[in-house]
Design a protein around this motif. Structure first.
Motif, PDB file in Angstrom:
ATOM      1  N   ALA A  87      33.957 -15.752  15.418  1.00  0.00           N
ATOM      2  CA  ALA A  87      34.013 -14.522  15.045  1.00  0.00           C
ATOM      3  C   ALA A  87      32.913 -14.089  14.147  1.00  0.00           C
ATOM      4  CB  ALA A  87      35.115 -13.941  14.048  1.00  0.00           C
ATOM      5  N   HIS A  94      26.116  -8.798  18.524  1.00  0.00           N
ATOM      6  CA  HIS A  94      27.104  -9.061  19.617  1.00  0.00           C
ATOM      7  C   HIS A  94      26.344  -8.669  20.953  1.00  0.00           C
ATOM      8  CE1 HIS A  94      30.668  -9.154  17.052  1.00  0.00           C
ATOM      9  NE2 HIS A  94      31.547  -9.226  18.119  1.00  0.00           N
ATOM     10  N   MET A 111      34.441  -8.101  18.719  1.00  0.00           N
ATOM     11  CA  MET A 111      34.587  -7.126  18.069  1.00  0.00           C
ATOM     12  C   MET A 111      34.183  -5.624  18.792  1.00  0.00           C
ATOM     13  SD  MET A 111      33.316  -6.183  14.237  1.00  0.00           S
ATOM     14  CE  MET A 111      31.644  -6.854  14.432  1.00  0.00           C
ATOM     15  N   LEU A 226      38.072  -6.746  13.518  1.00  0.00           N
ATOM     16  CA  LEU A 226      37.850  -7.957  13.681  1.00  0.00           C
ATOM     17  C   LEU A 226      38.846  -8.743  12.621  1.00  0.00           C
ATOM     18  CD1 LEU A 226      36.054 -10.266  14.707  1.00  0.00           C
ATOM     19  CD2 LEU A 226      34.497  -9.876  12.979  1.00  0.00           C
TER      20      LEU A 226
END
Length: 245
Positions: A87, A94, A111, A226
């Motif tokens: 993560a 991203h 996310m 998240l």
């Protein structure tokens, strides 16, 4: 952790983007798990690397080093260290998620995909406007535009890119203060006036000051999503949107 129960799975965190946002993620993960002992908590392997090349310089200014090789190397280190999923508490980063996911054999918790799902639920279906409180880089690269459009939603951004970027830089340099709180509040109020009642805090620096949004806005924080997904993965609950390599 009870006798005979399955141990929580380890999650690797690509951190340092920025450092305070990574610490905030860790605090939220700890707070999200009801525990009786230390062993009940989610095990995190954190690569806190503030030396990742600037996403702003690379994506907005066009003069900075590409962060992709550094992020890929971080992901590989985390996998070797035993992470069973990855993560990254940075929305803008991203943009590089496909490269990160493709470099490892464990899932990458996405996310952006989580945020699009929550936006649709908050908007009550298709046809709504979603305000994006984020780095201007997200607008430049269309990070949320396509994934929201697939869900029948339109992304709406504050008009003053310079103010938003300046607030992010001040947060990184000075921490939360009255000026950056006013900037976020004004941006949120502007989006409300343009029809975006549902808004997402989509910069993990702004996650430090979410209380500053306009009172009329219905706001969710992508960092909280998240956190929920990390906990769900680790504790073996319902699967969350993730990119498999």
């Amino acid at each position: 952790m009870g006798e005979g129960s399955t141990p929580p799975r380890r999650v690797g965190i690509l951190g340092g983007l920025g450092p305070e946002a990574t610490v905030l993620l860790m605090q939220k993960v700890i707070a999200a798990v009801p525990t009786r002992d230390d062993s009940d908590h989610v095990p995190l392997i954190v690569d806190q690397n503030p030396q990742v090349p600037s996403r702003i310089r690379h994506l907005i200014e066009g003069s900075g080093e590409d962060p992709t090789p550094v992020l890929v190397e971080m992901a590989r280190r985390l996998e070797v260290a035993g992470a069973e999923a990855l993560a990254m508490p940075c929305n803008t980063a991203h943009h590089y998620a496909a490269a990160i996911s493709g470099a490892v054999g464990v899932p990458f918790i996405d996310m952006v995909a989580l945020s699009a799902e929550r936006a649709r639920a908050c908007a009550g279906g298709a046809g709504g406007k979603i305000g994006i409180l984020a780095s201007p880089a997200t607008r430049r690269i269309g990070l949320f535009d396509e994934v929201l459009a697939v869900n029948g939603l339109a992304a709406l951004y504050p008009d003053d890119d310079d103010a938003m970027l300046g607030a992010i830089r001040r947060l990184k340099a000075e921490g939360p203060g009255p000026e950056v709180r006013r900037t976020l509040g004004a941006a949120s109020a502007e989006l409300v006036s343009r029809g975006a009642i549902v808004q997402m805090v989509a910069c993990t620096e702004f996650s430090l000051i979410t209380s500053s949004v306009a009172p009329e806005a219905e706001v969710f924080d992508t960092l909280d999503l998240l956190v929920e997904a990390i906990v769900a993965f680790s504790l073996g609950k319902a699967p969350s949107p993730a990119r498999a390599s």
